[in-house]
Design a protein around this motif. Sequence first.
Motif, PDB file in Angstrom:
ATOM      1  N   SER A  41       4.583  55.407  14.117  1.00  0.00           N
ATOM      2  CA  SER A  41       4.322  55.152  15.534  1.00  0.00           C
ATOM      3  C   SER A  41       5.617  55.189  16.337  1.00  0.00           C
ATOM      4  O   SER A  41       5.647  55.742  17.427  1.00  0.00           O
ATOM      5  N   SER A  42       6.714  54.637  15.791  1.00  0.00           N
ATOM      6  CA  SER A  42       7.924  54.659  16.611  1.00  0.00           C
ATOM      7  C   SER A  42       8.463  56.086  16.731  1.00  0.00           C
ATOM      8  O   SER A  42       8.998  56.461  17.769  1.00  0.00           O
ATOM      9  N   ILE A  67       6.107  57.731  19.369  1.00  0.00           N
ATOM     10  CA  ILE A  67       6.362  57.248  20.732  1.00  0.00           C
ATOM     11  C   ILE A  67       7.647  57.870  21.291  1.00  0.00           C
ATOM     12  O   ILE A  67       7.706  58.287  22.448  1.00  0.00           O
ATOM     13  N   THR A  90       7.033  61.504  22.069  1.00  0.00           N
ATOM     14  CA  THR A  90       6.274  61.631  23.319  1.00  0.00           C
ATOM     15  C   THR A  90       7.200  61.492  24.525  1.00  0.00           C
ATOM     16  O   THR A  90       7.100  62.249  25.497  1.00  0.00           O
ATOM     17  N   GLN A  91       8.097  60.525  24.443  1.00  0.00           N
ATOM     18  CA  GLN A  91       9.038  60.348  25.560  1.00  0.00           C
ATOM     19  C   GLN A  91       9.854  61.630  25.785  1.00  0.00           C
ATOM     20  O   GLN A  91       9.975  62.107  26.915  1.00  0.00           O
ATOM     21  N   VAL A 129       9.186  64.739  24.903  1.00  0.00           N
ATOM     22  CA  VAL A 129       8.375  65.864  25.358  1.00  0.00           C
ATOM     23  C   VAL A 129       7.936  65.664  26.815  1.00  0.00           C
ATOM     24  O   VAL A 129       7.916  66.602  27.613  1.00  0.00           O
ATOM     25  N   SER A 130       7.602  64.425  27.152  1.00  0.00           N
ATOM     26  CA  SER A 130       7.202  64.134  28.528  1.00  0.00           C
ATOM     27  C   SER A 130       8.343  64.433  29.509  1.00  0.00           C
ATOM     28  O   SER A 130       8.153  65.127  30.510  1.00  0.00           O
ATOM     29  N   TYR A 145      10.885  66.321  28.969  1.00  0.00           N
ATOM     30  CA  TYR A 145      11.159  67.757  28.869  1.00  0.00           C
ATOM     31  C   TYR A 145      10.198  68.549  29.749  1.00  0.00           C
ATOM     32  O   TYR A 145      10.584  69.499  30.426  1.00  0.00           O
ATOM     33  N   PRO A 167       4.567  70.330  25.336  1.00  0.00           N
ATOM     34  CA  PRO A 167       3.783  69.533  26.291  1.00  0.00           C
ATOM     35  C   PRO A 167       2.291  69.811  26.182  1.00  0.00           C
ATOM     36  O   PRO A 167       1.487  68.879  26.156  1.00  0.00           O
ATOM     37  N   PHE A 187       0.929  68.239  22.891  1.00  0.00           N
ATOM     38  CA  PHE A 187       0.775  66.778  22.960  1.00  0.00           C
ATOM     39  C   PHE A 187      -0.431  66.396  23.808  1.00  0.00           C
ATOM     40  O   PHE A 187      -1.200  65.518  23.471  1.00  0.00           O
ATOM     41  N   GLN A 188      -0.522  67.066  24.947  1.00  0.00           N
ATOM     42  CA  GLN A 188      -1.629  66.779  25.854  1.00  0.00           C
ATOM     43  C   GLN A 188      -2.981  67.002  25.164  1.00  0.00           C
ATOM     44  O   GLN A 188      -3.863  66.155  25.201  1.00  0.00           O
ATOM     45  N   LEU A 223      -3.576  64.480  22.146  1.00  0.00           N
ATOM     46  CA  LEU A 223      -3.925  63.133  22.590  1.00  0.00           C
ATOM     47  C   LEU A 223      -5.296  63.111  23.260  1.00  0.00           C
ATOM     48  O   LEU A 223      -6.068  62.169  23.082  1.00  0.00           O
ATOM     49  N   LEU A 240       2.585  54.185  24.801  1.00  0.00           N
ATOM     50  CA  LEU A 240       3.525  55.295  24.965  1.00  0.00           C
ATOM     51  C   LEU A 240       4.480  55.042  26.128  1.00  0.00           C
ATOM     52  O   LEU A 240       4.254  54.162  26.955  1.00  0.00           O
ATOM     53  N   THR A 241       5.555  55.809  26.154  1.00  0.00           N
ATOM     54  CA  THR A 241       6.412  55.834  27.342  1.00  0.00           C
ATOM     55  C   THR A 241       6.747  57.285  27.627  1.00  0.00           C
ATOM     56  O   THR A 241       6.677  58.130  26.739  1.00  0.00           O
ATOM     57  N   GLY A 242       7.107  57.548  28.858  1.00  0.00           N
ATOM     58  CA  GLY A 242       7.454  58.922  29.214  1.00  0.00           C
ATOM     59  C   GLY A 242       8.011  58.973  30.615  1.00  0.00           C
ATOM     60  O   GLY A 242       8.516  57.963  31.122  1.00  0.00           O
TER      61      GLY A 242
END
Lengths: 350, 482
Positions: free
Chosen positions: A114-115, A118, A121-122, A124-125, A127, A160, A163-164, A167, A187-189
Amino acid sequence: MELSTLYILFGDLTQTRRAKALKNILAGRRTVSNLYWALEYDLLPYFGALRDFKLGDEKNALDRLAHLGLIVLTDRFSFQLTNQGRDQQVNLLKLLPPIKKLTIAAQNDVVRFSSRFIFATQIVSEYSYSNKRYYPQTIGFFDDQLIKRWFIQNKQRQLPNYFQELLDRFLTQLHDDLLAEIFIQSLTGHHFSGETEDQLSAKMGVPPTIIQLQWLMLYADLLTRVQQIPTSPLKLLLVGLARSPMANSTNKTLIMYRNTDYTPEQIASRRRIKLTTVYEHLLEAAIVLPVNQFPFSRLLAEPTKQALESHQPSIIGEWAFKEAKAAIPDLSFFEFRLFQVLDKKRKNDD
Amino acid sequence: MIDLEEQLHRYSDFKSFRPGQKAVLTQLLNHHDTLAVLPTGGGKTLLYQLYGAITKQRVIIVSPLISLMQDQVSRLQYLGSKRVIAITSAMAFEERVAILAHLNQYQFIYVSPEMLANATVLAAISRQETGLLVVDEAHCISEWGPDFRPDYLKLRTIRKQLGNPLILMMTATATKATRTDILVKMGFSPENVEQVIMPTNRANIFLSAKICLNQKEKNQVLVDLVSQLNGAGIIYFSSKSQAEQMAATLTQQTGKRVMAYHGGMANQRRFRIQQQFMNDAIEIVCATSAFGMGIDKANVRYVIHYHLPANIQSYVQEIGRCGRDGHQSLAILLYEPNDQYLQLNLMAATIPENQLLAHLYQHPNQLSQNDAFRVIKYYYDNGKSFEQATQIFNQAKLRRQRELNTMIRYIYTTGCRRKLLLQYFDETIHDLNPDLCCDFHTDFWGHWQSFNQQYLMQTQSVEKKPLNDWRAILDRLFLLKN
Ligand SMILES: [Zn+2]
């Protein structure tokens, strides 16, 4: 995590369970005794599922639950659920994905996954927004290196979009918008910081421990899904997550015993370990492995086994060694425990 | 001559230099060893980041704050440098081995003084060419300062072992005596080192303090302030549990979004709360003074001290976290008479009792077992007798008591707070605006609501309206190009 919540979830209406053993089972403290109790409580598949969490103090949790009438203490450190406690258990289970998902966390380092996820995701978001100026998460040197390598290797693969879609599919298939919301807040982004378990707990009106369990089980689920896609760009993020069911040293003892005709004494001297340690290793293996993969008959002589069978009470888990020894004078504790394990495993197989 | 403005635009997003930055860079690029006194928020990181970027040389940064080091790494990454690493005692042995084996891949290396004293680490670093040695928090070298770290005294020799690279010594606040002490301990004569000293004064921070009757009144004042003050705020506490409790109370009673933030939290949680604060998703953090924030949030409008700090230096550093965007900000110190005992207790905990000192002198092998004994170990190793050590610590105790008294004098002063504060750093001011200086010139406590209305800006939130729909959040998380 709140141990009291876990005691409700893993307590039983009819079987008395030892509070300390239950905690050690979830925390994955690998001793023969803890493993044996896990077998006895049918919790072996959950052994170590919560090893990455602080689980708090047993005494406080028991006092609280007893005070609320959710458990009865059969002695100072063992308990059963009351009917009210059982109702509470049913309610809590309704908030969670199927509890079986937790067994994935016993076999894999889901928290680590998970870490990594997460953090990925940050990256890629940010980016996707072409933003290079942000504070990256800190997840330890090796995983940090891993994720950098992963990103460089996969940058060209329209991450991107991937991931989209991943998810969106994953969360839609939950068929539970509340769980999906709880997951997405982990998540964070880009300009999105998610929420902590206590913030979500306040918002949703459920205990923070339940949020943490939801996260763990959802990430366990996601992990299995990603594992099943052989071409996934996330492949690299899955390395080194598997947990072996036995300790390394146990495995060595077992292999030596199976591949030779050495006695436990001979193994002890070859491996330069204590004889009691050899017996512990063998018991650990007997508990963890399927019945047909462990040489029970070589370690438990037929006459001894028959003697035990003829004296055993109806609930063998409550049979004390002292009583058995009184009936069968040359019985060793090792043989006694091994018999209990064999008996329990056979019943489970039926 | 290099055009520094051009370099600034090339390597960062900053439009212009903050005061003092250009002067320091010019000295360094002319290869002058430099001591820089820059206030918190003065952009210390940018100095060596830019120096490294312009000269393409390796930069070693010695920093005592292990808990902050990872944040500093993140910050440098945020500023655009990717080849950054920190070597601390907090990391696993295997990690350290792997990092030391690949040290040549990193341009910016953070290291704690204790780690640098480790022979293996020092050997690995010496094998690399070092262009600039940065000594952060340089006042830690000063034996009579509250932050004394014996390992800083080794930096003089360590620098030689690194081939005498150019050095930048930095500190946020240092009196003249401390500055001289830093130079002497590092083996410089003052005329060989360039000093760039920026004023401690932060004109855009209004100074105020309130003496409450008791804790109950103090709590009420805090609730009132937090309910009404505009913008983001930091509230300092002297204990983690107090910070946690008050965060819960304030959430309940003010309707604002408040979280506790301290060193006892897991990495991921700390990161998330930091992000939320940066993105204005939470408005207020309840922090412990021992634990700063690695992030540089520009629009913090106020800093409130629920507990007084141990000395004026700490106070100035902590209030320096507000108003970095240059807009009007507010510093408030809340005090009730019992607070000084709390601070005295904390102080007693940092100075060894005679009994402990005697015990350790009789059992010196125990000195290396606990990091807290490192100062005692230093005196023991340097041949100080038990009597001498006792005297040194008694003096330290008196010194800290004096510093605390100065802090309390600041609270009770009936004159201009700014003048009193700056006097401590041998600074004077000429053009102060009495309306925006401190609560001596105006009836601030009678009119703080209107001060708030008139001068403190509301936050313009970056994080858009919070969404509850996971689909909407997901859509916004990734910007898709079709
Ligand atoms: Zn004033």
